[in-house]
Design a protein around this motif. Structure first.
Motif, PDB file in Angstrom:
ATOM      1  N   SER A  98      34.770  -1.400  13.801  1.00 31.64           N
ATOM      2  CA  SER A  98      35.276  -0.097  13.350  1.00 31.64           C
ATOM      3  C   SER A  98      34.370   1.038  13.781  1.00 31.64           C
ATOM      4  CB  SER A  98      35.427  -0.094  11.821  1.00 31.64           C
ATOM      5  OG  SER A  98      34.177  -0.293  11.186  1.00 31.64           O
ATOM      6  N   ARG A 144      41.196  -2.356   2.585  1.00 34.27           N
ATOM      7  CA  ARG A 144      42.038  -1.224   2.972  1.00 34.27           C
ATOM      8  C   ARG A 144      43.488  -1.684   3.033  1.00 34.27           C
ATOM      9  NH1 ARG A 144      39.186   1.092   6.820  1.00 34.27           N
ATOM     10  NH2 ARG A 144      40.878   2.413   7.610  1.00 34.27           N
ATOM     11  N   SER A 160      46.951  -3.055   4.134  1.00 29.80           N
ATOM     12  CA  SER A 160      47.247  -3.968   5.230  1.00 29.80           C
ATOM     13  C   SER A 160      48.603  -4.609   5.018  1.00 29.80           C
ATOM     14  CB  SER A 160      46.162  -5.052   5.339  1.00 29.80           C
ATOM     15  OG  SER A 160      46.113  -5.806   4.148  1.00 29.80           O
ATOM     16  N   THR A 183      46.390  -3.871  10.153  1.00 23.69           N
ATOM     17  CA  THR A 183      45.847  -2.660   9.536  1.00 23.69           C
ATOM     18  C   THR A 183      45.898  -1.502  10.518  1.00 23.69           C
ATOM     19  OG1 THR A 183      43.648  -3.431  10.187  1.00 23.69           O
ATOM     20  CG2 THR A 183      44.321  -3.842   7.908  1.00 23.69           C
ATOM     21  N   ALA A 184      45.834  -0.281   9.985  1.00 23.89           N
ATOM     22  CA  ALA A 184      45.808   0.941  10.795  1.00 23.89           C
ATOM     23  C   ALA A 184      44.461   1.625  10.606  1.00 23.89           C
ATOM     24  CB  ALA A 184      46.947   1.868  10.409  1.00 23.89           C
ATOM     25  N   TRP A 185      43.898   2.159  11.700  1.00 25.67           N
ATOM     26  CA  TRP A 185      42.567   2.760  11.670  1.00 25.67           C
ATOM     27  C   TRP A 185      42.625   4.157  12.301  1.00 25.67           C
ATOM     28  CZ3 TRP A 185      38.322  -0.135   9.767  1.00 25.67           C
ATOM     29  CH2 TRP A 185      38.629  -1.461   9.433  1.00 25.67           C
ATOM     30  N   THR A 186      42.420   5.148  11.470  1.00 25.39           N
ATOM     31  CA  THR A 186      42.325   6.544  11.907  1.00 25.39           C
ATOM     32  C   THR A 186      41.213   7.218  11.097  1.00 25.39           C
ATOM     33  OG1 THR A 186      43.928   7.392  10.297  1.00 25.39           O
ATOM     34  CG2 THR A 186      44.810   6.574  12.407  1.00 25.39           C
ATOM     35  N   ASP A 196      47.038   9.519   7.786  1.00 22.07           N
ATOM     36  CA  ASP A 196      47.472   9.070   9.113  1.00 22.07           C
ATOM     37  C   ASP A 196      47.579   7.544   9.170  1.00 22.07           C
ATOM     38  OD1 ASP A 196      47.534  11.689   9.992  1.00 22.07           O
ATOM     39  OD2 ASP A 196      45.457  11.637  10.729  1.00 22.07           O
ATOM     40  N   GLU A 197      46.671   6.847   8.483  1.00 18.90           N
ATOM     41  CA  GLU A 197      46.752   5.393   8.449  1.00 18.90           C
ATOM     42  C   GLU A 197      48.028   4.944   7.754  1.00 18.90           C
ATOM     43  OE1 GLU A 197      43.215   4.094   6.574  1.00 18.90           O
ATOM     44  OE2 GLU A 197      41.916   4.499   8.302  1.00 18.90           O
ATOM     45  N   HIS A 198      48.403   5.637   6.676  1.00 16.32           N
ATOM     46  CA  HIS A 198      49.629   5.283   5.963  1.00 16.32           C
ATOM     47  C   HIS A 198      50.856   5.523   6.833  1.00 16.32           C
ATOM     48  CE1 HIS A 198      47.375   5.921   1.871  1.00 16.32           C
ATOM     49  NE2 HIS A 198      46.909   4.911   2.596  1.00 16.32           N
ATOM     50  N   PRO A 258      42.849   6.305  17.216  1.00 13.03           N
ATOM     51  CA  PRO A 258      43.725   5.539  16.318  1.00 13.03           C
ATOM     52  C   PRO A 258      44.016   4.145  16.892  1.00 13.03           C
ATOM     53  CG  PRO A 258      44.562   7.759  16.666  1.00 13.03           C
ATOM     54  CD  PRO A 258      43.467   7.568  17.658  1.00 13.03           C
TER      55      PRO A 258
END
Length: 249
Positions: free
Chosen positions: A35, A156, A158, A88-91, A96-98, A41
């Motif tokens: 990370s 987080r 997921s 998972t989303a990473w921003t 923005d992740e949602h 993103p």
């Protein structure tokens, strides 16, 4: 086979609601070091569990066909395995992740089943459809909290994405050559001598022909020859019929 499932899932995550977004898709373990290295993103799909779906196990054998649809080999039915991915989303911002997680849901929910022509390589060769489940009830023994703890990261949002993929079973066995001629029926008359008939000799040298059909005419002729031979033997014995028997002196 697992790398082909990875490829299928990455292609799916880049399609649908995320098509043309330029969002990167990673299969790396989402550790703290990973990370810290990311530059933009990212959607991460980490394969964290592999288990056989024993409810799909089958017995017997299946045929392997060539391009002419001729059976050339036989093998056991494929074994099915559940490949569980932590998506998972990473921003930089949680909002923005949602949004990215929502886009992943919108992309994967309609794809409950992948057809064989949508699959690559050996998966396509099996000719079987591959089911996908998204955010279902977790059946694996390890909880998500334990997974995040093992990765050394913070918990987080997921999605649990499970791809149930077939794996071919080995070994394969060569099949016998195909039958190219149909059944044939041959009709014989009573005068024909069928292959495999046995010929014996009755008393007095008379020939007796014995066939599987038990021909009545031949049986009757053999019977008459046998009786004639017995009569000839009786005539030659002392005191027999037609012989010169002794006289009282």
């Amino acid at each position: 086979m697992i790398h082909e499932v990875d490829r299928v899932l990455k292609d799916l995550l880049r399609s649908g609601a995320l098509a043309g977004s330029g969002i990167d898709v990673s299969l790396d373990a989402p550790t703290r070091d990973w990370s810290a290295r990311r530059n933009g993103p990212v959607i991460n799909a980490y394969l964290y569990d592999i288990r056989e779906d024993v409810n799909r196990r089958q017995r017997g054998h299946v045929a392997v066909r060539d391009e002419r649809d001729v059976v050339v080999k036989r093998r056991q039915p494929p074994r099915w395995f559940r490949l569980s991915y932590l998506v998972t989303a990473w921003t930089k911002q949680p909002e923005d992740e949602h949004r990215l997680i929502s886009a992943v849901l919108a992309t994967l929910i309609p794809r409950e089943m992948l057809m064989p022509d949508e699959l690559p390589g050996s998966l396509r060769a099996l000719g079987l459809s591959v089911p996908i489940s998204v955010a279902g009830i977790q059946t694996e023994s390890r909880s998500l909290a334990e997974i995040w703890s093992a990765l050394g990261g913070e918990l987080r949002p997921s999605l649990d994405v499970v791809v149930t993929a077939p794996f071919p079973a080995y070994p394969e066995y060569d099949a016998g050559p195909p039958v190219t001629e149909g059944a044939a029926v041959r009709v014989r008359t009573l005068d024909d001598t069928a292959p495999g008939d046995r010929t014996g000799t009755a008393a007095g040298g008379a020939a007796v022909s014995e066939t599987r059909a038990h021909r009545p005419a031949q049986i009757e002729a053999a019977k008459e020859a046998y009786l004639a031979a017995l009569a000839e033997r009786g005539a030659g014995r002392p005191g027999g019929r037609g012989g010169s028997g002794g006289t009282a002196g």
